[in-house]
Design an enzyme around this catalytic site. Structure first.
Site, PDB file in Angstrom:
ATOM      1  N   ASP A 101       0.863  -1.190   0.000  1.00 13.90           N
ATOM      2  CA  ASP A 101       0.000   0.000   0.000  1.00 13.90           C
ATOM      3  C   ASP A 101       0.897   1.238   0.000  1.00 13.90           C
ATOM      4  O   ASP A 101       1.644   1.466   0.950  1.00 13.90           O
ATOM      5  CB  ASP A 101      -0.920   0.000   1.223  1.00 13.90           C
ATOM      6  CG  ASP A 101      -0.160  -0.022   2.538  1.00 13.90           C
ATOM      7  OD1 ASP A 101       0.947  -0.614   2.594  1.00 13.90           O
ATOM      8  OD2 ASP A 101      -0.655   0.563   3.524  1.00 13.90           O
ATOM      9  N   GLU A 159       4.317   5.835  -5.529  1.00 19.61           N
ATOM     10  CA  GLU A 159       5.560   5.574  -4.804  1.00 19.61           C
ATOM     11  C   GLU A 159       5.806   4.063  -4.683  1.00 19.61           C
ATOM     12  O   GLU A 159       5.907   3.519  -3.576  1.00 19.61           O
ATOM     13  CB  GLU A 159       5.498   6.240  -3.420  1.00 19.61           C
ATOM     14  CG  GLU A 159       6.828   6.316  -2.710  1.00 19.61           C
ATOM     15  CD  GLU A 159       6.683   6.962  -1.341  1.00 19.61           C
ATOM     16  OE1 GLU A 159       7.704   7.034  -0.646  1.00 19.61           O
ATOM     17  OE2 GLU A 159       5.569   7.377  -0.968  1.00 19.61           O
ATOM     18  N   GLU A 247       1.216   6.976  10.842  1.00 13.96           N
ATOM     19  CA  GLU A 247       0.254   6.161  10.098  1.00 13.96           C
ATOM     20  C   GLU A 247      -0.949   5.773  10.945  1.00 13.96           C
ATOM     21  O   GLU A 247      -2.077   5.767  10.456  1.00 13.96           O
ATOM     22  CB  GLU A 247       0.938   4.905   9.554  1.00 13.96           C
ATOM     23  CG  GLU A 247      -0.006   3.979   8.801  1.00 13.96           C
ATOM     24  CD  GLU A 247       0.705   2.795   8.160  1.00 13.96           C
ATOM     25  OE1 GLU A 247      -0.003   1.842   7.789  1.00 13.96           O
ATOM     26  OE2 GLU A 247       1.937   2.821   8.038  1.00 13.96           O
TER      27      GLU A 247
END
Length: 358
Positions: A101, A159, A247
């Site tokens: 992810d 990314e 996160e």
């Protein structure tokens, strides 16, 4: 004989004089032709409905084997932008599907300044495509009408750190109708969003400038701030439940206007387990702080109660206080917030951008 000649000349003079009198412009016998009026122009037909524009079509983004994480493309978009009510962007991603992810976004270049604007951000799912969504992820990008017009340079970025990567497609719906305001202009305030690790370091000293002065045009009738923000990292100390920053740690950020708290941004659960892109090949169900794998990162719209037309105001993006103790066991001990803010001004008369200064 002479007498007859004089009488004849006298009579001729009378005739010539009478003729000259009858030739004047005000003669009742003159015919005047009125000018032919110009025909009334036909009213321009009202443009209605939705017009679709395809841009990237299954463009590979990857890393290694000569592949790139980003791709650029120039497209022609509508020029009658003042008749557009809304613009929706759709992003689809097909396999090969990288397993992780990762941060991804779509950008548009401002042709006047050459600056790239982030118009939508998402996090890729773990090894799954976007086929459960009929058109992929949806983004409202109406705020960028003033740059999504005419010849337009677009960029996609993912990314990703594998040569498998993703096949990315992007298309736009231009929805014609009466907009809330006929004209708008957009200016970046902060853009620390090149990737997940080049955002603002959280919980430690840094030199990122989070304060700006914004000057609003005289004819602004509406002013709002558009924000996208997502956190990355597993820095310590952990929050309750083992939630590392940035996160996993739930935080409340503030936008301050003239040194006063004006808008809250809660980076908390948004329902990762409800994601229609299910059965991902990784830890996709637990809630992150304000984003989920395989979903669009939320766009936050904050409308100023006073448009501040012709005024300036101080802007600050303020993080909830927390200190990184640098004791994380991961290779990267830092926490980051990737952020973009824009100021959007609107009017029913042509409007220039707001000016943003340090």
């Amino acid at each position: 004989m002479k007498k007859k000649l004089v009488l004849c000349l006298f009579a001729l003079g009378i005739v010539l004089t009478t003729a000259n009198c009858n030739s004047k412009d005000d003669s009742p016998n003159e015919i005047i032709i009125p000018p032919i009026p110009e025909p009334e122009p036909e009213p321009e037909p009202v443009k209605e409905g939705t017009y679709n524009f395809k841009t990237f079509q299954k463009q590979i983004v990857a890393f290694g084997d000569g592949k790139n994480q980003s791709a650029d493309k120039t497209v022609n978009l509508p020029t009658d932008i003042e008749k557009v009510q809304a613009i929706k962007m759709y992003v689809q991603f097909d396999c090969p599907c990288n397993i992780w992810d990762v941060f991804a976004n779509v950008q548009v270049k401002d042709p006047k300044t050459g600056v790239w604007y982030e118009i939508g951000r998402y996090i890729t799912p773990y090894g799954k495509d976007s086929s459960p969504l009929a058109r992929g992820l949806e983004f409202d990008v109406t705020d960028f009408k003033s740059v999504l017009t005419g010849p337009t340079e677009l960029r996609i970025f993912t990314e990703v750190w594998g040569a498998d990567g993703w096949l990315v497609s992007v298309d736009f719906d231009y929805i014609y109708g009466k907009p809330d305001f006929k004209y708008s202009a957009v200016t970046p305030i902060l853009q620390y969003n090149k990737n997940s690790l080049e955002g603002v370091p959280y919980g430690e000293a840094h030199n990122f400038d989070l304060q700006k002065t914004i000057n609003v045009p005289q004819n602004a009738e509406s002013t709002h701030i558009r924000t996208i923000i997502s956190g990355w990292g597993h820095a310590t100390p952990l929050d309750q439940g083992g939630r590392g920053c940035a996160e996993w740690c739930f935080r409340t950020h503030q936008i301050k206007i003239d040194q006063q708290d004006a808008f809250q941004h809660v980076l908390g659960p948004i329902g990762c387990a409800a994601n229609p892109i299910k059965a991902q090949k990784g830890n996709w169900q637990p809630d992150r702080a304000g984003w989920c794998p395989g979903m669009a990162v939320p766009t936050r719209i904050d409308i100023l109660k006073n448009a501040k037309a012709g005024q300036s105001f101080a802007f600050e993006y303020y993080f909830e206080p927390w200190t990184n103790n640098m004791q994380a066991t991961t290779d990267n001990k830092h926490a980051y917030y990737a952020i973009s803010n824009f100021v959007v001004v609107k009017s029913n008369t042509p409007i220039e951008k707001a000016m943003v200064t340090d």
